[in-house]
Design an enzyme around this catalytic site. Structure first.
Site, mmCIF file in Angstrom:
data_model
loop_
_atom_site.group_PDB
_atom_site.id
_atom_site.type_symbol
_atom_site.label_atom_id
_atom_site.label_comp_id
_atom_site.label_asym_id
_atom_site.label_seq_id
_atom_site.Cartn_x
_atom_site.Cartn_y
_atom_site.Cartn_z
ATOM 1 C CD GLU A 421 -1.573 -2.467 1.491
ATOM 2 O OE1 GLU A 421 -2.326 -3.432 1.265
ATOM 3 O OE2 GLU A 421 -0.438 -2.593 2.027
ATOM 4 C CG PHE A 447 -11.575 -5.076 1.875
ATOM 5 C CD1 PHE A 447 -12.957 -5.184 1.889
ATOM 6 C CD2 PHE A 447 -10.842 -6.056 1.225
ATOM 7 C CE1 PHE A 447 -13.594 -6.243 1.269
ATOM 8 C CE2 PHE A 447 -11.461 -7.118 0.597
ATOM 9 C CZ PHE A 447 -12.844 -7.214 0.613
ATOM 10 C CB ALA A 448 -11.386 1.367 4.003
ATOM 11 C CG ASP A 449 -11.367 -2.762 7.080
ATOM 12 O OD1 ASP A 449 -11.868 -2.361 6.015
ATOM 13 O OD2 ASP A 449 -12.036 -3.148 8.039
ATOM 14 C CE1 TYR A 450 -6.135 -6.981 5.218
ATOM 15 C CE2 TYR A 450 -7.881 -6.806 3.581
ATOM 16 C CZ TYR A 450 -7.212 -7.542 4.540
ATOM 17 O OH TYR A 450 -7.606 -8.822 4.832
ATOM 18 N N PRO A 453 -0.921 0.549 6.221
ATOM 19 C CG PRO A 453 -0.282 -1.603 5.567
ATOM 20 C CD PRO A 453 -1.489 -0.761 5.857
ATOM 21 C CG HIS A 492 -12.347 -8.349 4.875
ATOM 22 N ND1 HIS A 492 -11.490 -8.974 5.747
ATOM 23 C CD2 HIS A 492 -11.907 -8.632 3.625
ATOM 24 C CE1 HIS A 492 -10.560 -9.624 5.053
ATOM 25 N NE2 HIS A 492 -10.793 -9.429 3.769
#
Length: 690
Positions: A421, A447-450, A453, A492
């Site tokens: 990311e 997904f926004a949660d990822y 980084p 997610h």
């Protein structure tokens, strides 16, 4: 991967990009003049702090002289792109900055060409000739160097991107991401490691098992590594010349690993005697490349002491003139602190209020995003999109938002990025530096949660425009599939908008209906600066979010939408909870209760007028969002209403949102955590009965 080592080479007669046939006396005089001028400035810098004139951060470069001279000499102003780090004073002098510009930066004057006094001292830059303004987040500019190298390659320019940094910053994960990506894409970039053996007080042995940091990259394909004695001027110049030649001939990156020595402390706030003994410090001083080069010129008989002293005196005069001019330059005006916070937004012309009454076939949210992206790509050939799972045969993103785009626009404009990311966002920042017409859309994470980084690079994007006094803005739209209600669980189903809105310089939008989504996406792509574009993924194919989307539809930032007018209570909402609130409003209407539902659409900038006008009319406010109530974005809305609309209220402002717990994977746990119609209905009735 190939590796070369250079050490104390006497350069023979040869062709060179710096001189022809042989190193003549004029060239050597020029080199010595730069070395001497840089050392005068480096040694003078602490005096400004002692006199309370500035330069409160100074990282002395003494011991790095040879490699820094070589970097600056091979840089072609206005053609190549240089990303120096905070110790690169001589690099920037040799690359084209003047002594006065160095001092203006050091004492943070308004006429500092790097930032106008907004950025930390000793962070030298001159954007007008492509010496880029980089931040003090060590090594993060390596991603920007790779991004601009992508632009050099795509647009076919005869140029290179040069990134300079200390060896310890190479431990950062994004450095590996950058070099991995550059070798995979075969980009024209030179990575220079100035290895002085220390990261502040941390010895290199605590950074890596390898003595040479470049050996950590020996397995990379499409990469040359040149190891050089960075204390020797001639060796360093040859190494940098060869690196540039390799990049241009082979079309792939080169690492120049230059072993140098740090004569002074890490910075003016460092006590190196706490971790380096007298013997080590004396040894470092004995290796001084400036002294060695001066002695070489004298001992070789090429120069007399009088000739070198003449150069010394000319430089002293230049520094005094530069000092006199810089010291009387204006200081930054405190009234300008709000200048260049947010880059200019595109102003919609066809639908100035983002409203339309057009009839036709409604589109899903996903279809609206896909058709708008394609329309923008057709309109501007300098538009790009990349991310994870972005384009592989018939697949177009995890949710197929980019479906068909690579087939139409080609692999240079639509492509997959590594699962990194930081690399995705950082190289977007870099490519946007290549020319102002470029517009970039990235899926910042599947997904926004990822996205976490990439936060370091997002923060970088947020203050680039302000930090450079408006000289550069990363024109990047970061798309993030957000929210829950899909049974996705942790990573997610979370919402991150409350974090994103805390950074000045970022726009954050969260449309739900297809027409608003299309309009805001088009406006975001046409605008300057970074926009976080949050998409409620549970609505991609939802009938409730379908709408007719006019061609070329545009929606302005900071404009809320009244989804349902009402008189007795205002509901402020966005994202997935809009549809729940509308259903609750219909249910209450059957009970003869009139509720106004406002879709915020844009969280930053925020439509304060629409919010306060509605609260003034209804005298009650309920805030509903999917994110957690505690520390959620709704808290900022409560503060706004309490501060500017308190006299309108007949009851406290209330909130409905997720409970203060992660979102579980099992649907039973998800339903227990996230807001729903019944929770909203209960809150409305409680507030009306207050």
């Amino acid at each position: 991967m190939s590796c070369k080592c250079y050490s104390f080479i006497v350069i023979p007669s040869r062709q060179s990009i710096l001189y022809k046939n042989t190193i003549d006396k004029k060239i050597l005089s020029y080199w010595y003049g730069l070395l001497n001028l840089g050392r005068l400035l480096d040694e003078r810098a602490p005096n400004y702090l002692k006199q309370s004139l500035g330069w409160s951060y100074h990282a002395p470069y003494a011991g790095h002289d040879a490699i820094q001279l070589a970097i600056g000499l091979i840089f072609e102003p206005g053609r190549d792109h240089l990303f120096p780090y905070y110790r690169d004073m001589l690099t920037c002098l040799a690359a084209g900055m003047s002594a006065e510009e160095i001092i203006l930066n050091g004492i943070s004057k308004a006429t500092d060409v790097a930032s106008g006094g907004r950025h930390m001292s000793n962070h030298f830059a001159k954007p007008s000739i492509n010496i880029h303004n980089v931040s003090s987040c060590t090594g993060n500019h390596i991603l920007h160097a790779v991004g601009v190298a992508r632009g050099i390659k795509y647009y076919g320019e005869d140029a290179v991107s040069i990134c300079s940094q200390g060896e310890s910053s190479v431990s950062e994960g994004y450095c590996y991401e950058a070099i991995n990506g550059a070798t995979k894409e075969k980009l024209p970039v030179i990575f220079v490691f100035q290895d002085n053996g220390y990261g502040i007080s941390v010895p290199k042995s605590d950074q890596s098992a390898n003595y040479h940091m470049s050996d950590n990259f020996r397995g990379f394909k499409n990469l040359d590594i040149i190891k050089v004695d960075g204390l020797d001027v001639q060796s360093a110049v040859k190494a940098m010349e060869d690196a540039k030649k390799i990049v241009k001939e082979k079309g792939h990156p080169v690492i120049v690993d230059a072993e140098v020595v740090r004569i002074g402390p890490h910075s003016n706030s460092d006590r190196q005697d706490w971790y380096r003994d007298e013997k080590e410090l004396a040894l470092a001083l004995s290796k001084d490349p400036y002294t060695k080069f001066r002695n070489y010129l004298l001992q070789s008989g090429l120069f007399t002491e009088a000739e070198l002293e003449k150069i010394d005196q000319e430089n002293k005069n230049e520094v005094m003139v530069a000092h006199s001019s810089a010291i009387t330059a204006p200081d930054p005006d405190p009234a300008t602190i709000f200048d260049f916070v947010v880059p200019p937004a595109h102003i919609p012309h066809i639908y100035p209020d983002g409203l339309h009454n057009q009839q036709g076939e409604p589109l899903t949210l996903l279809q609206a995003l896909n058709t708008t992206l394609k329309s923008c790509f057709r309109e501007n050939p300098d538009t790009y999109i990349w991310g994870q799972d972005m384009a592989n045969k018939e697949k177009g993103g995890i949710f197929n938002v980019s479906k068909g785009m690579q087939q139409e626009f080609g692999e240079k404009r639509v492509f997959n990025a590594p699962i990194a990311e930081d690399y995705i966002v950082g190289t977007a920042n870099g490519l946007s530096r290549y020319k102002k017409e470029i517009r970039i859309v990235v899926e910042g994470a599947e997904f926004a949660d990822y996205f976490w980084p990439a936060m370091e690079q997002l923060v970088e994007c947020s203050h680039d425009y302000w930090r450079t006094s408006g000289q550069f803005s990363p024109n990047v739209v970061i798309r993030l599939a957000s929210g829950g209600y899909i049974g996705g669980g942790i990573y997610h189903s979370q919402n991150i908008e409350a974090t994103l809105t805390t950074f000045p310089g970022l726009r954050v939008v969260y449309p739900t209906f297809a027409d608003d989504a299309a309009g805001l996406l088009r406006t975001a792509i046409k605008s300057q600066g970074p926009t976080l574009y949050l998409e409620p993924k549970a609505q991609y194919n939802s009938k409730a979010s379908m709408a007719v989307v006019p061609d070329d539809f545009e929606v302005p930032f900071g404009k809320a939408r009244i989804r349902k007018s009402g008189e007795q209570l205002t509901i402020l909402t966005y994202g997935n909870t809009i549809h729940m609130c509308l259903k609750v409003a219909e249910r209450l209407e059957a009970e003869e209760i009139s509720v106004e539902v406002i879709d915020l659409l844009s969280l930053n900038p925020l439509d304060e007028k629409a919010i306060l006008d509605s609260v003034e009319k209804t005298n009650r406010a309920l805030i509903v969002h999917e994110d957690k109530v505690f520390a959620g974005f709704g808290g900022e809305l409560v503060a706004l209403i309490s501060e500017k609309g308190f006299n309108f209220l007949d009851a406290p402002v209330m909130r409905v949102g997720a409970l203060y717990t992660p979102v579980g994977f099992n649907r039973i746990l998800e339903r227990a955590t996230l807001p729903d119609e019944e929770k909203i209905y209960e809150a409305v009735t409680s507030l009306l009965n207050y």
